[in-house]
Structures are given as C-alpha cells and as structure tokens.
Design an enzyme around this catalytic site. Structure first.
Site, PDB file in Angstrom:
ATOM      1  N   SER A  33       0.814  -1.212   0.000  1.00 11.74           N
ATOM      2  CA  SER A  33       0.000   0.000   0.000  1.00 11.74           C
ATOM      3  C   SER A  33       0.856   1.275   0.000  1.00 11.74           C
ATOM      4  CB  SER A  33      -0.948  -0.060   1.194  1.00 11.74           C
ATOM      5  OG  SER A  33      -2.106   0.658   0.910  1.00 11.74           O
ATOM      6  N   LYS A  57       4.307   2.051  -2.254  1.00 15.63           N
ATOM      7  CA  LYS A  57       4.737   3.217  -3.046  1.00 15.63           C
ATOM      8  C   LYS A  57       6.184   3.549  -2.675  1.00 15.63           C
ATOM      9  CE  LYS A  57       0.057   5.196  -2.113  1.00 15.63           C
ATOM     10  NZ  LYS A  57      -0.873   4.417  -2.876  1.00 15.63           N
ATOM     11  N   HIS A 108      -7.842  -5.521   0.253  1.00 18.00           N
ATOM     12  CA  HIS A 108      -6.548  -4.828   0.347  1.00 18.00           C
ATOM     13  C   HIS A 108      -5.798  -5.283   1.606  1.00 18.00           C
ATOM     14  CE1 HIS A 108      -3.919  -1.433  -0.435  1.00 18.00           C
ATOM     15  NE2 HIS A 108      -4.102  -0.956   0.773  1.00 18.00           N
TER      16      HIS A 108
HETATM   17  C1  GCU Z   1      -5.399   4.868   1.461  1.00 20.01           C
HETATM   18  C2  GCU Z   1      -4.832   5.528   0.232  1.00 20.01           C
HETATM   19  C3  GCU Z   1      -3.960   4.593  -0.593  1.00 20.01           C
HETATM   20  C4  GCU Z   1      -2.973   3.877   0.290  1.00 20.01           C
HETATM   21  C5  GCU Z   1      -3.681   3.238   1.462  1.00 20.01           C
HETATM   22  C6  GCU Z   1      -2.772   2.564   2.480  1.00 20.01           C
HETATM   23  O1  GCU Z   1      -6.357   3.933   1.100  1.00 20.01           O
HETATM   24  O2  GCU Z   1      -5.897   6.006  -0.532  1.00 20.01           O
HETATM   25  O3  GCU Z   1      -3.260   5.311  -1.581  1.00 20.01           O
HETATM   26  O4  GCU Z   1      -2.239   2.960  -0.460  1.00 20.01           O
HETATM   27  O5  GCU Z   1      -4.378   4.226   2.177  1.00 20.01           O
HETATM   28  O6  GCU Z   1      -1.606   2.864   2.585  1.00 20.01           O
HETATM   29  O7  GCU Z   1      -3.281   1.725   3.223  1.00 20.01           O
END
Ligand code: GCU
Length: 425
Positions: A265, A269, A406
C-alpha cells in the site's frame, strides 16, 4: 452524457475491446522516447533516458532526497541466536541518522534463518505499527515513536497490547524459505501526518537545492520559499530503506547484494520509489501499491491524484499538486517509474476487491514498462491480457491477482518467494 458520446464509447468497446477495458491509454507517454523526441534503441541510450526519468519523478512527484548522511552510525543493541522457537537469530539495530544518540533514528528488527548458510539473501520492509506487532517475540523492542491509531495504541504510542497483533505466519514462511527478514516502523523515519513538510528525519536536513519549480503552484505555498520538489514523506520512507541497506552492507551475515525491498500500500509506493532510486536493491515487491505506486493514472480508475494529494498532502511533493484533476492527460505515468527499476526483477501483486488500487491499472503498469525490460535483454511481463485470479504470470516482471481485499496474504508471499527463488538464488 450525450448520445454521440455514448455511441462512440459503444463503438470503441465493440471494435477495440482492449482500448475500452484498459481505459483510453492512447497518449500514454513512451518511456523509450527522450525529452527531445529521439528514440531510445540501445542500453547506452537508455542510461541517459533513465536519468531524465529519475529527474522527472524527483521533481514532479516524490521530491529530492538528501545523500547518505556522513555521520550516520549503527548500533546492534540486542541479539539472540534462539528467536522464534529456534528458527532464527534476532538482531535489533538502531540507525542514528546524524550519529547523535538524541537525534532522529530508526530501529531495525532483523531475523536471520538459523538453518541457512550465511550470508543470507533478505527481505526488507517497512511496517505500519511498530516492529513489535509482527511477532509474539517478547524481546522485540516496543516502538516509542508516534503512531496514528489502532488497537493497543494509546495517546499515539504503542502499548504491550500491540505485540504480535499481526500474525507472524508471513515472517515464518520467509525464514523457512531461507531468507532473512528485516523490518522498520515507518513512523521512525517520518510520522505519517501532515505538518507541512518538515517533520521526522526531514527536520535535520536542509532542503536540497531546488530545481524545476512551477511558479504558479509555488505562489499558493509561500512557506516553501520557492521549492516544489521538497523531500516528501514517501521519499523519506524510501530513503530510510536505503539507509537500512547501508547497514546491511556492514553485516557479514547478510548478503546485501540480494535484498528484496517489499512494501504494501502506501509502503509499497515507498518500496517502488526506493527500488527506482537505489539500484543496490536487487528486487522490488509492490503489494497493492496502487496510485502513486505501480498503477497507471491515465485510466482514470481507482484513487485519483486529487484524493492522493489532498487526503495525504505530505506523501508527495508540492509540484505533484499541479496534476490534480489531470489524471487522464498526465504527461508521464507510473509505468515509467517501474522502468527505472529495469532490468531488475519486480513483482506486482493485486487483490480483486481492492478497487481503490485499480488492479488492472497495476497490471498495465507492468505491461507498459516491459519495452524497457525487453530493450535491456529480459522478457518483462510475459502477458498483455489481464490474468484471472490465482493465475500468476511471471517473467522478469511478475503479476498476480488474488481474491479478497486490500491486505497482505500468505498467498501473496508464496508468489513473491517463488519469484525470489527464481531471481535471487
Ligand atoms: C489509502 C490511500 C492509498 C494507500 C492506502 C494505504 O487507502 O488512498 O493510496 O495505499 O491508504 O496505505 O493503506
């Protein structure tokens, strides 16, 4: 929607199904065309193009990062060769970024499999809620850094109740497959809240020299004194991963040439940016990194730049805000970020219900980075059609999608470990 527009979409859907399903990707920037329009056809030309792309992402999205700090020191403050029921040797290391005991610092928890000859290949990751959450191991130091919220977190600090709150089956699976495992709480590097752009480790580094700042954006942010390529939180987390690798290069039990950098997540990145900026990472794993990770923005599906840059204004640099509302006409896109990792292997994992990350957009990130991988003599991602769930495709780029939401599941790690076996052993 006007009738003509609907008719056009139906026409496209019938005649060019790929185009409709993918979102309109015509106009997607070509990683193999230089800024001056010339085509890249050799590995040597790619080296120059790579510099252009690194500069582009540094300026427009993640911001500048400082070099390795000169005074940084490491201290192994605890170790045991009988951790996790004898499965592993544990080491806990503090990285003092400016060499001062009261300065900014991060704690690494390292497990090395006992049954394997040293030095061992490694998985390196950041964790969300403190190193102590990853196993029931009572000797792991409890995090003392700021933590947003969650079960067992009181007044933004971890309590004993957070120990082992995330099941350690993934960690054990990694160790049993012969890899070491190292983790760092990401909030040690920069706490994940927006205080402008100066908290955490960033406080001790004067901003590096500015470049490429957009004047109209900067007028909106006078406090940045003309800088739009500030050291963002995502960049800082990635930078912390590189500092962990600096430590690993000094540890003779670790094979620092075989480190897979993993992230889920927002931390996915960071892992991808770490792999893009630091070529010492041998392999990169993006678990559902989504927008600002491996996913193509131009599809206009899933989380958009507006949400990313306003819900989490500290994650990316200020320049990135000029692309709010411009997802589908972006002059660059995240497949070019994956290309920065080429020809090193990257695994991309998605989850079917994780529409925020746009699984197909993540897949297409791999597809459109593949020409660079092929130019460099590898196969890239050996697919152009989105695979169905539980049917991974794996070349130098790997992609899989599994059912569910997720998160990081054992199934994901099974795929990543197979991929690591193929490329690191
Ligand atoms: C939010 C965000 C995502 C990210 C996520 C996380 O959902 O919108 O971009 O990846 O948090 O880090 O859990």
């Amino acid at each position: 929607m006007q009738f003509k527009t609907i008719a056009l979409i139906c026409f496209l859907a019938i005649t060019v199904p790929g185009v409709y399903a993918q979102g309109n990707l015509s106009g997607l920037a070509d990683p193999l065309t230089m800024n001056n329009g010339s085509k890249v056809t050799t590995a040597r030309q790619w080296a120059n193009r790579r510099k252009e792309l690194l500069q582009l992402f540094t300026t427009e999205e993640y911001g500048q990062s400082p070099a390795r700090p000169k005074n940084m020191t490491f201290k192994v403050f605890e170790s045991s060769n009988n951790a996790l029921g004898g499965l592993a040797t544990r080491k806990q290391v503090t990285v003092y970024f400016n060499g001062k005991a009261d300065g900014p610092q991060m704690d690494m928890l390292i497990y090395l499999p006992n049954q394997v000859k040293k030095p061992v290949p490694m998985v390196l990751q950041l964790d969300f809620e403190g190193n102590q959450t990853l196993s029931n191991d009572p000797d792991v130091k409890l995090s003392t850094s700021w933590i947003g919220r969650g079960r067992g977190v009181v007044n933004n600090r971890a309590t004993e109740a957070t120990r082992g709150k995330h099941p350690n089956e993934n960690v054990e699976m990694i160790l049993k497959r012969g890899y070491g495992f190292a983790t760092i709480y990401y909030g040690d590097i920069v706490p994940d809240y927006d205080d402008g752009v100066t908290n955490g480790v960033r406080g001790i580094y004067p901003e590096p020299k500015s470049s490429g700042t957009d004047a109209s954006i900067m007028a909106l942010y006078p406090e940045l004194q003309g800088r739009g390529d500030n050291f963002s939180s995502e960049a800082a987390w990635a930078w912390g991963l590189s500092r962990a690798l600096d430590y690993m290069e000094t540890d003779k039990d670790i094979n620092a040439k075989k480190v897979a950098v993993f992230g889920h997540s927002r931390l996915g990145k960071a892992a991808v940016w770490a792999g893009a900026t630091d070529q010492r990472f041998a392999l990169v794993i993006s678990n559902e990194s989504g927008a600002g990770g491996v996913r193509i923005f131009r599809r206009g599906k899933g989380e958009d730049i507006h949400h990313l840059a306003t819900a989490f204004p500290h994650w990316f640099d200020i320049n990135f805000r000029k692309y709010i509302g411009r997802d589908t006409v972006l002059p660059f896109d995240q497949h070019m970020l994956i290309a920065l990792i080429a020809p090193r292997p990257i695994a991309i994992g998605s989850a079917q219900d994780d529409l925020n990350s746009d699984p197909e957009g993540e897949f297409l990130g791999g597809v459109y980075a593949s020409p660079v991988y092929r130019l460099l003599g590898t196969d890239g991602l050996p697919a152009t059609k989105m695979p169905v769930v539980n049917e991974p495709v794996s070349g130098q780029i790997h992609y899989h999608i599994r059912p569910g939401r997720h998160s990081v599941m054992p199934y994901d790690w099974q795929q990543y470990l197979d991929f690591m076996d193929k490329h690191l052993k």
